[in-house]
Design a protein around this motif. Structure first.
Motif, PDB file in Angstrom:
ATOM      1  N   LYS A 198      41.985  45.465  31.971  1.00 62.02           N
ATOM      2  CA  LYS A 198      40.626  45.916  32.155  1.00 62.02           C
ATOM      3  C   LYS A 198      39.709  45.330  31.098  1.00 62.02           C
ATOM      4  O   LYS A 198      38.636  45.819  30.838  1.00 62.02           O
ATOM      5  N   LYS A 236      38.441  41.891  30.757  1.00 60.45           N
ATOM      6  CA  LYS A 236      37.403  40.978  31.199  1.00 60.45           C
ATOM      7  C   LYS A 236      36.384  41.583  32.157  1.00 60.45           C
ATOM      8  O   LYS A 236      35.207  41.481  31.972  1.00 60.45           O
ATOM      9  N   TYR A 237      36.850  42.181  33.203  1.00 57.36           N
ATOM     10  CA  TYR A 237      35.921  42.729  34.178  1.00 57.36           C
ATOM     11  C   TYR A 237      36.541  43.953  34.815  1.00 57.36           C
ATOM     12  O   TYR A 237      37.749  44.085  34.901  1.00 57.36           O
ATOM     13  N   HIS A 289      37.990  46.442  37.436  1.00 58.53           N
ATOM     14  CA  HIS A 289      38.734  46.122  38.637  1.00 58.53           C
ATOM     15  C   HIS A 289      38.057  46.626  39.870  1.00 58.53           C
ATOM     16  O   HIS A 289      37.624  47.757  39.973  1.00 58.53           O
ATOM     17  N   CYS A 290      37.996  45.696  40.785  1.00 60.30           N
ATOM     18  CA  CYS A 290      37.210  45.878  41.975  1.00 60.30           C
ATOM     19  C   CYS A 290      38.132  46.028  43.164  1.00 60.30           C
ATOM     20  O   CYS A 290      38.371  47.111  43.657  1.00 60.30           O
ATOM     21  N   CYS A 291      38.675  44.928  43.570  1.00 62.57           N
ATOM     22  CA  CYS A 291      39.524  44.925  44.744  1.00 62.57           C
ATOM     23  C   CYS A 291      40.971  44.706  44.331  1.00 62.57           C
ATOM     24  O   CYS A 291      41.253  44.137  43.286  1.00 62.57           O
ATOM     25  N   PRO A 292      41.862  45.186  45.177  1.00 63.54           N
ATOM     26  CA  PRO A 292      43.289  45.086  44.883  1.00 63.54           C
ATOM     27  C   PRO A 292      43.755  43.664  44.637  1.00 63.54           C
ATOM     28  O   PRO A 292      44.649  43.446  43.822  1.00 63.54           O
ATOM     29  N   VAL A 293      43.183  42.726  45.342  1.00 58.88           N
ATOM     30  CA  VAL A 293      43.624  41.343  45.170  1.00 58.88           C
ATOM     31  C   VAL A 293      43.306  40.844  43.768  1.00 58.88           C
ATOM     32  O   VAL A 293      44.134  40.215  43.112  1.00 58.88           O
ATOM     33  N   ARG A 294      42.115  41.162  43.305  1.00 61.46           N
ATOM     34  CA  ARG A 294      41.748  40.763  41.965  1.00 61.46           C
ATOM     35  C   ARG A 294      42.631  41.458  40.941  1.00 61.46           C
ATOM     36  O   ARG A 294      43.025  40.893  39.934  1.00 61.46           O
ATOM     37  N   TYR A 295      42.915  42.688  41.227  1.00 63.90           N
ATOM     38  CA  TYR A 295      43.795  43.452  40.351  1.00 63.90           C
ATOM     39  C   TYR A 295      45.162  42.786  40.269  1.00 63.90           C
ATOM     40  O   TYR A 295      45.702  42.559  39.177  1.00 63.90           O
ATOM     41  N   THR A 296      45.696  42.441  41.422  1.00 62.85           N
ATOM     42  CA  THR A 296      47.000  41.790  41.465  1.00 62.85           C
ATOM     43  C   THR A 296      46.965  40.461  40.714  1.00 62.85           C
ATOM     44  O   THR A 296      47.841  40.164  39.908  1.00 62.85           O
ATOM     45  N   LEU A 297      45.925  39.681  40.973  1.00 57.19           N
ATOM     46  CA  LEU A 297      45.792  38.396  40.297  1.00 57.19           C
ATOM     47  C   LEU A 297      45.748  38.595  38.797  1.00 57.19           C
ATOM     48  O   LEU A 297      46.277  37.798  38.032  1.00 57.19           O
ATOM     49  N   LEU A 325      47.156  40.900  37.075  1.00 54.54           N
ATOM     50  CA  LEU A 325      48.444  41.297  36.526  1.00 54.54           C
ATOM     51  C   LEU A 325      49.486  40.191  36.588  1.00 54.54           C
ATOM     52  O   LEU A 325      50.325  40.081  35.693  1.00 54.54           O
ATOM     53  N   HIS A 366      52.020  46.799  31.913  1.00 48.62           N
ATOM     54  CA  HIS A 366      51.575  47.071  33.272  1.00 48.62           C
ATOM     55  C   HIS A 366      52.677  47.737  34.088  1.00 48.62           C
ATOM     56  O   HIS A 366      52.524  47.931  35.287  1.00 48.62           O
TER      57      HIS A 366
END
Lengths: 133, 133
Positions: free
Chosen positions: B4, B6-7, B9-17, B19, B64
């Motif tokens: 958390k 840089k930015y 967390h918005c969408c799950p894909v970004r979250y996955t990326l 991690l 994580h």
DNA sequence: CAGGATCCAGGATGATACTG
DNA sequence: CAGTATCATCCTGGATCCTG
């Protein structure tokens, strides 16, 4: 740029990560799933990205054959970006990452669940993804 | 670190990326699918990574909840890393990325098809992935 | 063996000004 | 509008030395 510069490609997963593992690649591809968009439209849909970065990312995606760039020589210059078949074929990857991310985020993700755009795209809306996959 | 910072967390894909989108996260997780490994073993299996980086990556993955770190207070210190259930649950993501990468690489990938280790792991050996998924 | 601490070069990225 | 070019900055990550 990200392709064969840093290290020779070994396994498909690394290759995939190299092509779409950046900070913006996947969001960009996700946006374009709904159809072609102009530079400015993509820019506005990705709050936080700089024009400079967006240009670079688009170039890389194009050079990897994931999207096409079309220039319309109109008075207010118009450039459209559109996914190629290879770009669309990334949908399963979206789905997998979306699914995993959704599960693993769980708790704290609810109120901020949409970023990419107001309601533009959920990045991998199951419905969208399935219809395209 | 990558979580958390840089930015938001918005969408799950970004979250996955965030991690597992790094340069080594996925390879590390892939390696550990076969069972727990020691620091040095992982290091040797990932040619090109520096000890410093590996430590950082392992820490992040641990923070994580993707893997666990176990210290054995033996004379030659021994530390083992092992995937958690969340870590194993990444298999579908492997599969998707592996599948896409394999297809998209096609031509020039044959002779260098295995990197991660001598024959250690193909990163997402369909058989392995399926048995675990 | 596993990892911490520090120094430092290079890449990534933002900001700004300019062009077709 | 859609870039290009340049400068300044920040962070990443390698190299090296040190510790339990």
């Amino acid at each position: 740029m990200t392709t064969k510069k840093k290290y020779p490609h070994c396994c498909p997963v690394r290759y995939t990560l190299d092509l779409i593992g950046g900070k913006w690649k996947l969001p960009i591809v996700a946006l374009l799933r709904s159809g072609a968009l102009r530079f400015t439209e993509i820019e506005r849909a990705l709050p936080g990205i700089s024009a400079r970065m967006l240009i670079k990312e688009l170039k890389e995606l194009e050079s990897h054959g994931l999207l096409t760039r079309t220039v319309f020589a109109a008075v207010p210059l118009r450039v459209e970006y559109c996914l190629t078949d290879d770009g669309y074929s990334l949908c399963p990857v979206f789905q997998a990452m979306h699914a995993w991310g959704s599960t693993h985020m769980a708790s704290f993700a609810e109120e901020t669940a949409a970023c990419i755009g107001p309601k533009t795209v959920g990045l991998a809306e199951p419905t969208e993804a399935q219809k395209l996959g």
